[in-house]
Structures are given as structure tokens and as C-alpha cells.
Design an enzyme around this catalytic site. Structure first.
Site, mmCIF file in Angstrom:
data_model
loop_
_atom_site.group_PDB
_atom_site.id
_atom_site.type_symbol
_atom_site.label_atom_id
_atom_site.label_comp_id
_atom_site.label_asym_id
_atom_site.label_seq_id
_atom_site.Cartn_x
_atom_site.Cartn_y
_atom_site.Cartn_z
ATOM 1 N N ARG A 193 1.141 -1.393 -0.220
ATOM 2 C CA ARG A 193 -0.175 0.128 -0.022
ATOM 3 C C ARG A 193 0.640 1.497 -0.307
ATOM 4 O O ARG A 193 0.114 2.145 0.816
ATOM 5 C CB ARG A 193 -0.841 0.299 1.103
ATOM 6 N N LYS B 49 4.218 11.455 -10.734
ATOM 7 C CA LYS B 49 2.884 10.836 -11.921
ATOM 8 C C LYS B 49 3.395 9.308 -12.526
ATOM 9 O O LYS B 49 5.073 9.795 -12.345
ATOM 10 C CB LYS B 49 2.670 11.522 -12.953
ATOM 11 N N GLU C 27 11.624 18.418 -23.867
ATOM 12 C CA GLU C 27 11.013 19.075 -22.948
ATOM 13 C C GLU C 27 11.617 20.330 -21.773
ATOM 14 O O GLU C 27 10.997 20.772 -21.800
ATOM 15 C CB GLU C 27 10.627 17.452 -22.262
ATOM 16 N N LYS D 225 8.566 23.055 -12.905
ATOM 17 C CA LYS D 225 8.068 21.768 -12.777
ATOM 18 C C LYS D 225 7.119 22.110 -11.506
ATOM 19 O O LYS D 225 6.045 21.725 -11.534
ATOM 20 C CB LYS D 225 8.830 20.763 -13.406
ATOM 21 N N GLU E 265 -3.440 17.803 -11.119
ATOM 22 C CA GLU E 265 -4.199 17.991 -12.644
ATOM 23 C C GLU E 265 -5.309 18.548 -12.926
ATOM 24 O O GLU E 265 -6.037 18.231 -13.605
ATOM 25 C CB GLU E 265 -3.165 17.002 -13.520
ATOM 26 N N ARG F 43 -1.701 22.045 -13.982
ATOM 27 C CA ARG F 43 -0.343 21.320 -13.864
ATOM 28 C C ARG F 43 -0.738 20.676 -15.635
ATOM 29 O O ARG F 43 0.539 20.536 -16.578
ATOM 30 C CB ARG F 43 -0.647 20.296 -13.596
ATOM 31 N N ASN G 201 1.627 20.051 -20.637
ATOM 32 C CA ASN G 201 0.879 19.444 -21.699
ATOM 33 C C ASN G 201 1.025 19.958 -22.972
ATOM 34 O O ASN G 201 0.427 19.953 -24.456
ATOM 35 C CB ASN G 201 0.566 18.369 -21.794
ATOM 36 N N HIS H 160 1.999 18.379 -26.399
ATOM 37 C CA HIS H 160 0.846 16.994 -25.526
ATOM 38 C C HIS H 160 0.732 16.357 -26.694
ATOM 39 O O HIS H 160 0.440 15.311 -26.818
ATOM 40 C CB HIS H 160 1.389 16.564 -24.418
ATOM 41 N N HIS I 160 1.248 13.178 -28.560
ATOM 42 C CA HIS I 160 0.248 11.594 -27.947
ATOM 43 C C HIS I 160 -0.553 10.935 -29.395
ATOM 44 O O HIS I 160 0.059 9.575 -29.796
ATOM 45 C CB HIS I 160 -0.884 11.724 -27.519
ATOM 46 N N HIS J 263 9.401 10.198 -27.560
ATOM 47 C CA HIS J 263 8.463 11.094 -26.636
ATOM 48 C C HIS J 263 8.653 12.470 -26.513
ATOM 49 O O HIS J 263 8.571 13.680 -27.308
ATOM 50 C CB HIS J 263 7.877 10.790 -25.578
HETATM 51 P P1 NAD Z 1 14.299 5.547 -21.126
HETATM 52 O O1 NAD Z 1 14.038 5.195 -19.861
HETATM 53 O O2 NAD Z 1 13.554 4.612 -22.351
HETATM 54 O O3 NAD Z 1 14.415 6.174 -21.535
HETATM 55 C C1 NAD Z 1 15.962 6.784 -23.524
HETATM 56 C C2 NAD Z 1 16.839 5.360 -23.295
HETATM 57 O O4 NAD Z 1 18.326 5.569 -22.610
HETATM 58 C C3 NAD Z 1 16.401 3.904 -22.839
HETATM 59 O O5 NAD Z 1 17.205 3.145 -23.769
HETATM 60 C C4 NAD Z 1 17.718 4.174 -21.661
HETATM 61 O O6 NAD Z 1 18.172 2.798 -21.479
HETATM 62 C C5 NAD Z 1 18.577 4.410 -22.003
HETATM 63 N N1 NAD Z 1 19.130 6.274 -21.269
HETATM 64 C C6 NAD Z 1 18.851 6.083 -19.760
HETATM 65 N N2 NAD Z 1 20.002 6.851 -19.085
HETATM 66 C C7 NAD Z 1 21.341 6.310 -20.155
HETATM 67 C C8 NAD Z 1 22.477 6.996 -19.718
HETATM 68 N N3 NAD Z 1 22.930 8.142 -18.951
HETATM 69 N N4 NAD Z 1 23.035 6.727 -20.614
HETATM 70 C C9 NAD Z 1 23.019 5.425 -21.635
HETATM 71 N N5 NAD Z 1 21.524 4.980 -21.899
HETATM 72 C C10 NAD Z 1 20.892 5.740 -20.828
HETATM 73 O O7 NAD Z 1 12.629 6.908 -22.015
HETATM 74 P P2 NAD Z 1 13.164 8.442 -21.655
HETATM 75 O O8 NAD Z 1 13.331 9.383 -22.718
HETATM 76 O O9 NAD Z 1 13.755 8.699 -19.906
HETATM 77 O O10 NAD Z 1 11.071 8.686 -20.988
HETATM 78 C C11 NAD Z 1 10.441 8.851 -21.680
HETATM 79 C C12 NAD Z 1 9.486 7.931 -20.450
HETATM 80 O O11 NAD Z 1 9.094 8.909 -19.441
HETATM 81 C C13 NAD Z 1 7.965 7.201 -21.455
HETATM 82 O O12 NAD Z 1 6.679 6.364 -20.460
HETATM 83 C C14 NAD Z 1 6.995 8.788 -20.868
HETATM 84 O O13 NAD Z 1 5.540 8.530 -20.894
HETATM 85 C C15 NAD Z 1 7.575 9.441 -19.173
HETATM 86 N N6 NAD Z 1 7.239 10.515 -19.090
HETATM 87 C C16 NAD Z 1 6.757 10.607 -17.377
HETATM 88 C C17 NAD Z 1 6.840 12.176 -16.876
HETATM 89 C C18 NAD Z 1 6.162 12.022 -16.144
HETATM 90 O O14 NAD Z 1 5.785 12.453 -15.313
HETATM 91 N N7 NAD Z 1 5.903 10.464 -15.095
HETATM 92 C C19 NAD Z 1 6.767 13.059 -18.086
HETATM 93 C C20 NAD Z 1 7.646 12.530 -19.510
HETATM 94 C C21 NAD Z 1 7.724 11.234 -19.780
#
Ligand code: NAD
Length: 369
Positions: A122, A144, A186, A228, A238, A242, A246, A249, A253, A267
Site C-alpha cells: 500500500r 506521476k 521537454e 515543474k 492536474e 498542471r 502538456n 503533448h 501523443h 517522446h
Molecule cells: P527511457 O527511459 O526509455 O530512456 C531512453 C533510453 O536511454 C533507454 O534506452 C535507456 O536505457 C537509455 N538511457 C537512459 N539513461 C541513460 C544513460 N545515462 N546513458 C545511456 N543510456 C541511457 O526514456 P525517457 O526518454 O527517459 O523517458 C520516456 C518515458 O518517460 C515515457 O514512458 C514517458 O511516458 C515518460 N514520461 C513521464 C513523465 C511523468 O511525469 N511521469 C513525464 C514525461 C515523460
């Protein structure tokens, strides 16, 4: 050289620490949160190969024992199967209610592990150690968490704030340039949505940031996290403001869905194109000066980023199909698309008042049709 941004959410306040070499200091930073000297780390295979040992060394230096689980890299990892695998592993490791789980990786790991922590017993506390630029400036802050389902991205999840975020800017040196620039999408978004001066700073310093200038990276991560944090504190779940985060976005999406969430479009790349489209639409609606969308695109192009639909490899569906995909966005309220539009650079606002014609108009123009 270390900067700290405090996120003052009542009862759930935490610090985001930003700077070089934080993996080595992880033990001393995390120790005050622990009731016993043990943590569980979940990461992905790419990050594990490059940075897991450094983190474990940093923990051991302060007498903290760690166990680690390594998952496949990539968006597909944010799944029900991996959620189950994480939770069962944490239970196998006898992680208790008062323990701390560590998410070491990009946004995929942060979202998945945060969600696993939110439902384990939990809710247990977790620490985000974001290793991609996107995760450092965005996904690790704000609470999130979630996974994807066959119905779409991020449709199942929870609000669960981390207890601490350690953004080690040195780990960005191993991030492939394409992922770094996607994360930069971003960063630009923050300037565009609420801080014209920051956007101007990025126009000047963005190229240095891409070339691994650590002080530019620290400054950009700090300002992004500050923005942020301010928005999240105003509107954690949100209900209103918040949604500004987006910006770009809704377009993004739809484009991610149209490209099958594949390597064709990351993304953050979709966010950058989406921001350019949001400014295009705003200019067409007479809300912002005509030169603003050009300025946005010029900066993205300077950075070597995708700026238009035409930059996405392969065929894309036509404007109507894209609009259909936008209609499935989570930001649809009572069947109406809520768009983030702008009255100028740094002046975004939430609007439900966008006719379908205007959207498809903007999309066609960006596609050059
Ligand atoms: P990811 O976690 O897939 O990382 C991108 C790639 O980089 C992966 O292959 C990973 O293994 C690699 N990587 C990460 N750090 C590294 C490093 N230091 N050196 C070498 N390789 C490295 O993707 P991302 O772009 O970090 O995140 C995208 C995700 O984040 C999506 O799922 C999106 O929905 C989510 N997201 C969430 C929020 C939120 O508020 N929670 C906001 C924006 C995006």
C-alpha cells in the site's frame, strides 16, 4: 556545483538535487531516509551496464547494502508484466513498508518503479535517480507514475511523489545524442510555456548543453525542475494549471500513436514537434505573433532536432486520422479537446476552444500538404 530545488508539497515535500557525481554520493544522500542500511534498486539493462556499479559503490561507501533488478530497456517495459515482476521481486527481497526503493534510469524506469512502489504494501517510499535528460527535467519530478496498456500510454498509474531525486548530470555523458535531444524537447517546452527569458537563454546556450557543457546542463535542469515544481505545487493532480506541462503533448501523443510508439519518433521529439504545432495553431488563431512559430522552429533546427511532421520517417496518416488520435488523448474532457495554446513565447494557457478545422489546418501545414 550542486543545486537543490525543494518541492514543498505539504506532507510530501522533497528535494531534487542536481549536479555532477551524485551517484558516488548516493549513500550519504539517501542514508537519512533509511531505517535500515538496505535498498532495492530497479534499473534497465543499458543503464545497469554503464552506471549500476557506480551507484552501488556510492551506497556501500556509507554502509548501505543494495540488491538490484535489471529490466529490458525501452517503452515496452512499462507493462503489466514488468509491474508484476517488480512487485514480486520486491516482496522476494523482503522490502518492507519502511524501506526505500530506488529507480535508476530514464522515464520508463521511473514511471514503472514509482508505480510499483506506490502499490507495494500500500505504498513504500522511493528515490528517483533519473539518468536521461527527459527524466531529469520532467518525469522524475511531480509524482506521476504508471504503465502503458493495450489501450494506450500511461493509462494506469498513481500519483506517488518520490522522497528524493538525485539528478547526476555526469551520467548524461553516456546518453546517446538522439535521446539527449529528445529530452531537450521537454526543456524547450518549459521556456515556451512560462519563461521567455529562459527560452532566450536556451537559444544561446542550448548548443553548449548538447556538447556536454556541465554548467549549461545544470542550469537548464535546475530551471526546468523549478518550473515543474512550481506548477506541481499549485496543482498536484492536474485539476487545472498542471495541464500547462502538456504543451505540445496532444499533438505528440497522436504522432506517437500514429508511429506505433516506435523508434520513428521518441517522446521528446514528438513534444518538440508538438510545441512547434501549438505555436503554429496559436498564430493562426491570432493569439500570438506570426514570428513566434518561426522562432520556435529556428531554435529546434539549430539544435538539430525534428521540427515538422515531414521530419518523421515513413508515411503518416492524414490530418483527419491524426485528429481522431488526438481525440483519444487523456486530456479530452467531456469529449472536448483541451489544447495548450500560447499568447506568445512563455505565455501558454489551457483552452478548450479549438475547432477541429483549425487543428487539422495546423497539421496539414506542418506536413506541407
Ligand atoms: P527511457 O527511459 O526509455 O530512456 C531512453 C533510453 O536511454 C533507454 O534506452 C535507456 O536505457 C537509455 N538511457 C537512459 N539513461 C541513460 C544513460 N545515462 N546513458 C545511456 N543510456 C541511457 O526514456 P525517457 O526518454 O527517459 O523517458 C520516456 C518515458 O518517460 C515515457 O514512458 C514517458 O511516458 C515518460 N514520461 C513521464 C513523465 C511523468 O511525469 N511521469 C513525464 C514525461 C515523460
Amino acid at each position: 556545483m550542486t543545486e537543490t530545488v525543494h518541492v514543498p508539497l505539504p506532507g510530501r515535500a522533497y528535494d531534487v538535487v542536481i549536479g555532477p557525481g551524485l551517484l558516488a554520493e548516493a549513500g550519504q544522500r539517501i542514508a537519512p531516509l533509511l531505517r535500515r542500511p538496505k535498498v532495492a534498486i530497479i534499473t534497465d539493462e543499458n543503464v545497469a551496464a554503464l552506471h549500476l556499479d557506480a551507484l552501488r559503490d556510492g551506497l556501500v561507501r556509507d554502509g548501505i547494502d543494495s540488491r538490484a533488478k535489471v529490466l529490458p530497456a525501452g517503452e515496452a517495459t512499462k507493462s503489466w508484466e514488468n509491474l508484476t515482476a517488480c512487485v514480486e521481486w520486491l516482496l522476494d527481497e523482503r522490502i518492507e513498508r519502511r524501506d526505500v526503493v530506488v529507480a535508476l534510469g530514464g522515464g520508463v524506469i521511473g514511471d514503472l518503479v514509482g508505480f510499483a512502489a506506490s502499490i507495494l504494501r500500500r505504498g513504500v517510499r522511493f528515490v528517483q535517480i533519473p539518468t536521461s535528460l527527459l527524466a531529469q527535467v520532467d518525469s522524475s519530478v511531480g509524482g506521476k507514475t504508471g504503465i502503458n496498456t493495450r489501450h494506450g500510454k500511461n493509462l494506469v498509474g498513481a500519483f506517488h511523489q518520490p522522497s528524493m531525486v538525485l539528478a547526476d548530470t555526469l551520467v548524461l555523458d553516456t546518453l546517446p545524442l538522439r535521446d539527449l535531444l529528445a529530452g531537450y524537447g521537454e526543456v524547450v517546452k518549459y521556456g515556451l510555456l512560462g519563461d521567455a527569458e529562459f527560452f532566450g537563454w536556451l537559444e544561446k546556450h542550448g548548443p553548449a548543453l548538447a556538447r556536454s557543457d556541465d554548467s549549461a546542463r545544470i542550469a537548464a535542469v535546475r530551471r526546468s525542475v523549478e518550473m515543474k515544481a512550481e506548477i506541481v505545487v499549485r496543482d498536484e493532480t492536474e485539476q487545472g494549471d498542471r495541464a500547462l506541462l502538456n504543451l505540445g503533448h496532444t499533438f505528440c501523443h497522436a504522432l506517437e500513436a500514429a508511429t506505433g510508439y516506435s523508434d520513428r519518433l521518441l517522446h521528446g521529439e514528438g513534444v518538440a514537434i508538438g510545441c512547434a504545432l501549438a505555436f503554429e495553431l496559436s498564430a493562426r488563431m491570432g493569439l500570438c505573433p506570426q514570428e513566434d512559430p518561426s522562432r520556435v522552429r529556428a531554435h529546434l533546427r539549430d539544435m538539430g532536432m525534428k521540427t515538422d511532421l515531414g521530419d518523421i520517417p515513413g508515411e503518416l496518416p492524414g490530418p483527419d486520422a491524426l485528429l481522431d488520435l488526438m481525440g483519444q488523448d487523456k486530456k479530452v474532457v467531456d469529449g472536448q479537446l483541451r489544447f495548450i495554446l500560447a499568447r506568445g513565447i512563455g505565455k501558454a494557457f489551457v483552452s478548450a476552444d479549438v475547432s477541429e478545422n483549425r487543428c487539422s489546418d495546423g497539421a496539414s501545414r506542418s506536413a506541407g500538404v
